[in-house]
Design a protein around this motif. Structure first.
Motif, mmCIF file in Angstrom:
data_model
loop_
_atom_site.group_PDB
_atom_site.id
_atom_site.type_symbol
_atom_site.label_atom_id
_atom_site.label_comp_id
_atom_site.label_asym_id
_atom_site.label_seq_id
_atom_site.Cartn_x
_atom_site.Cartn_y
_atom_site.Cartn_z
ATOM 1 N N ARG B 286 -4.144 24.484 -6.277
ATOM 2 C CA ARG B 286 -5.269 23.588 -6.028
ATOM 3 C C ARG B 286 -6.501 24.398 -5.642
ATOM 4 N N ILE B 304 -9.006 20.000 -6.840
ATOM 5 C CA ILE B 304 -8.776 20.195 -8.278
ATOM 6 C C ILE B 304 -7.363 20.739 -8.474
ATOM 7 N N HIS B 305 -6.572 19.993 -9.201
ATOM 8 C CA HIS B 305 -5.186 20.392 -9.486
ATOM 9 C C HIS B 305 -5.256 21.315 -10.708
ATOM 10 N N ILE B 306 -5.096 22.584 -10.433
ATOM 11 C CA ILE B 306 -5.402 23.610 -11.451
ATOM 12 C C ILE B 306 -4.244 23.731 -12.447
ATOM 13 N N THR B 307 -4.126 22.725 -13.291
ATOM 14 C CA THR B 307 -3.037 22.723 -14.262
ATOM 15 C C THR B 307 -3.507 22.252 -15.633
#
Lengths: 379, 379, 379, 379
Positions: B286, B304-307
């Motif tokens: 995140r 922000i869900h970094i995926t």
């Protein structure tokens, strides 16, 4: 400033929140009335007097009819148990008083309809205390939806989770426990907790078309305080339902007093084509917002700390970063009520709005009983 | 595809992360080399062989000099304790091998300088394993800063909190515990943990001008595994410093192994005129981002869900919503190393970058010892 | 170590997760077999070969029957679209191979029943890839429940929210999009997402007795990639249901691909008399735990960072504080499969477990169609 | 009940929080006095009158000396800018009034010492408004520490981050902006924000021995409202320091008004041998607690929702789950003041406690100026 003399019926938890609201509103909001704490009414004289002393009511009374008929009272505020709402509200309307009433309005749609008829016939100002509309974060959610930011709505979900009745030792009925007595309360969590969820939901997302529900009473018998006898529990401990809104969106609703770890976790979420919103009562000063139109690599759920001057009601409180709490929702409601009445407008939620919620809870209970999809009554 | 034969020195925690990276990189990244696990080198022959079997190394060796000199090896990867880095790295450079080295590069700036001189003189590719630069969230932070989104920077703060050495029973030195032996490690948390914070900080925010530091050794004596005797502890258990960056921003840095409740909580935050960024290793997938240019009533910290495919490295992994973990940072580092080397570019962080960090940790230790503001050496 | 030669059918998203699992398991787990990536099978020869090269499969094949019948294969792993599961699995069983199959097992209970019959008749080891059981946090939840810590269960709730099909531009069917084609997938989110929720739920909380469901297809027509024509969409975009478990607890389940802001938000919560548990896939390395038996003033939800050696599977990975990710669940599943098979035990979830889930999804779809409470088939 | 007549000097932000506290305390707390809002004093007569009307003060006054000398006043409450504290407080003490004073007590230790001398010589009740001690979560932290739950303390860290002065357009001085005028405020964030952090820290963790500090004024010149001229800014915009407590624990402290994204983020953390505590003002109704003595696999940070009857002050408010806000800290402080005074006890924090904090802020400013470790004055 014009005074508005309040006669409060009921001195419990809600009697306190309302008294606090009437007492503080002028310190923080410019409204066209000065509420005066005129009379507190409760069946127990000692308690009525103690409450009057604590809050500064000019007088204490044990017979609500006297309060309703008193020429010294402009507004009857009903904060007594649910089984008293209809009789008091109708009498107050007939006496030409403004009426505010705790939720749920009646114990069922039929009671509420009678109340609505009375106030509408009398033409008196009325408002039901669905206070969560006035959490600034929830009010902001309403603004965002009204501004069209979410686009077509696909989903709504709400739950209200508590855990305070899990013990089998807890009696039903009696002081502070009337919510467990079906005759007084009308229902269990359906009218107590789901009603809040439904009121907010319909405010934010429009009417509900039909529901499929299930309810459960986990602890089947409890000692009744008034009789001392162990008798069947008539209320629903948990109530869950699926729903379809008029706008085509799908929903799950759930309320229970058996969700260990949650004290008053009212959560709501609404998912639109373009944006989504989440909120929960355990952190009521925050709103979660996701906007798909944000730049791709920077999309995410934003936790908005609802303490800025731009946020609903917040310019009247402290400075950015400093949160308000639960009790403020009642102050906001009084402020809006006074402003509306002073300006010749209709303060909402009206009793008719309260009836609409009762129609949904009626459908929920009926669906659970009949184990079938049930249409919400349309009026 | 061209093969790149790896000789790994050291089989501990880092030996595993590196082996995993070399072994997996081609499954996920299109890179111009195929790393081959050629030789694992460890002082203990049995362990070297067991490690080789577990990871698929073609051979096991106990003398690192043989590995360095072997014509079957293209890249020497140093994952052995800090006191071995300089000798091995210099020998590897002289043998014309590419060299990768765990951090910190040397036990101090002087050692590191010698290493840098060796690789630069030999002209061999080199990289120090400051793997946290390759957490996708951290790489995205770098992008956002490089894009100028933050504006003038006012503040930087970083900490690395652990709690695994609080017990007085823990010995110093020996298998898995060389980080507690000052002769092997060079320093305590300053070189082990702060070095990570400093490398990322200078990457994101530029050079550090001066520091004021304090260190502490909370447990003064521990049994030394190798001798069985209780001797003074030479490492710093905690290291804190204030700093001023060359760009005028102010900073606090802190590392400790005595922060109960935190296992590897590396956190960083950078505050700019227009936007701010936060990240922490316990939720490495995140990134928290705040942009003041957002619409007033909707400002907030975005998680922000970094995926997503737009996020650094993530198009090579799974689908949106599915997180990667710690080990992937090493795979990213190998991928970038191979890509740079294949393209004739310099992979970073170079050994020279590693030296720059050691110059700061030297200044920190010197400041703590002298109790005075200390300038970071400029080269 | 004994080799176990894998023939993988399907090279998509799941083909990658499985290949990675087979390839890595021995690096981290001591298991009685060494999986060998023997053959990858895909209809498109070029893609099969490219996949073989990327992952190190010894051979590539386009006809799955050849793989099933090959004497070089010990285990058939099915990662192809749902409409191929039954035929391949049954053939593999008949050929005496071990079989692993992606979920859902069949497109409906009838297909799954045939598969179960085949493997049970053949007596071959079998396992369905409900990988979320092997998230360490979920496995810990199972342990806590099995240890009786929660007491009587009152509530279960699960949802799986995505937002990737909101655009009307998205075609149905074709490369990477077969999940939108009802003929291939069998159903929409019911079989794709709810199936995960149901498998975990029954593992943690026992069988489901009856359901009341609703489904919706928000976008009614989409271009079909294979034909180029706009045709009605047959899958369910959203599926919600109420349920009663055999143990008397109440549940809400929901899955959708229209919940803006959620990429793969699988959440579950279970409320017991004494304790409650929450988990979500977006932070899969954490478990939320509330225990009412804690000291009153210190009660709260504990966020357990599942990275300690005491946590399931975690002693095999890195050090405390360093998280693993999504792909690891597959590695754990392979490790458990190999250990069970090697030890003569039955690895779970078996195909019969997969059938049980399909029975629930069948009931869900039937309830939605009939608009009535529907009993789950008992076998 | 005995009345206690309040004369309030100052009508700004703090004048409102104090008035609200005096006005509400009896509605929620059983205390031996009934505060009476007797006189509000402000230099501007119109504003004084408007404030009196809004809050129900019996009279408005423009000359604070008259209030101090009035026989109708029992308690002087100082909520005017910092440069007025000493003169008013000393006069009030001489007049034999109880005195409450906003923080910081004086603009520096010398001023504060004079104030302390005056109240101690006069023997009048006195209290400085370090209100954050009365956040229920912070009070609970104090209880937990006093109960010895943390064991030996290793670390303390606190910060107070704001972002409201980043604009160069903001003038210094004038209505609502006196905190930017060094002559009025005494210092910038050191006295305004760090003072809060220091007061809480010393309350929780004991005295501070020495500090190493740095300060910065990011915007060097601002228009001065009173003169209309652009003049150098005398206050510190940011102030950071390292510290060693008397108990040997190490600390970082930081305050700034240039941390974009934070409005009033006061955070504190304390790490002990056995347990740790975290709290932040943006979610003031929660306390984070980690206890290493918990069962291994269930260790984690617990988020305690401080709304239960067992929690400090909370039995006086609503029901579990319903949060209070910022303003309540002042009500708690008044309640404790009245209870202490009524019981013949000394309410804390006393002016002497306020002086201790000013001694630390003096040391911080001196350390920043001299760029050296500085001992805190001991008295």
């Amino acid at each position: 400033m014009k005074q508005l003399r309040v006669g409060l019926i009921g001195y419990g938890f809600m009697g306190r929140t309302h008294s606090n609201a009437f007492r503080k509103v002028n310190n923080f909001f410019d409204v066209p009335f000065q509420p005066v704490l005129q009379t507190i009414c409760a069946r127990n004289e000692d308690r009525a007097k103690a409450f009057a002393a604590k809050w500064g009511y000019a007088s204490a009374e044990t017979d609500w009819r006297k309060v309703v008929e008193s020429p010294d009272i402009d507004l009857i505020d009903i904060a007594s148990p649910n089984d008293t709402h209809a009789e008091i509200a109708i009498a107050a309307a007939k006496a030409g008083k403004m009426v505010m009433c705790e939720k749920p309005l009646g114990r069922n749609g039929a009671e509420s309809e009678a109340i609505v008829d009375a106030v509408e016939k009398a033409g008196v100002a009325n408002m039901v205390w669905y206070n969560y509309r006035r959490v600034p974060a929830v009010t902001l959610a309403k603004q965002l939806i009204d501004e069209g930011r979410l686009g077509r709505i696909f989903h709504y979900r709400a739950k209200f989770l508590q855990d305070w009745t899990i013990s089998t030792e807890l009696p039903q009925g009696g002081e502070g426990l009337w919510r467990l007595d079906v005759n007084v309360a009308g229902s269990g969590v359906t009218g107590d907790l789901l009603a809040h969820c439904i009121d907010t939901a319909m405010w934010l997302n429009g009417g509900i078309d039909e529901v499929s529900a299930m309810t459960e009473t986990f602890i089947k018998e409890r000692m009744h305080t008034l009789t001392g006898e162990v008798t069947p529990v008539g209320i629903d401990d948990a109530s869950l339902f699926l729903a379809r809104f008029n706008n085509g969106s799908l929903a799950t609703f759930e309320a229970t007093r058996y969700a260990r770890g949650h004290k008053a976790l009212y959560t709501l979420e609404i998912n639109g084509e373009n944006a989504s919103i989440m909120w929960d009562l355990h952190d009521l000063h925050r709103l979660q917002y996701f906007d798909y139109r944000d730049e791709g690599k920077l999309r995410g759920w934003k936790s908005i700390h609802i303490t800025d001057r731009e946020h609903p009601y917040m310019a009247n409180w402290w400075v950015p970063g400093l949160q308000i709490g639960y009790e403020h929702t009642f102050i906001h409601q009084v402020a809006d009520f006074l402003t509306a009445v002073g300006g010749g407008n209709t303060p909402s939620p009206t009793f008719r709005d309260g009836l609409a919620t009762d129609d949904v809870t009626d459908a929920v209970l009926q669906s659970a009983a009949s184990r079938s999809w049930t249409k919400v009554k349309t009026r």
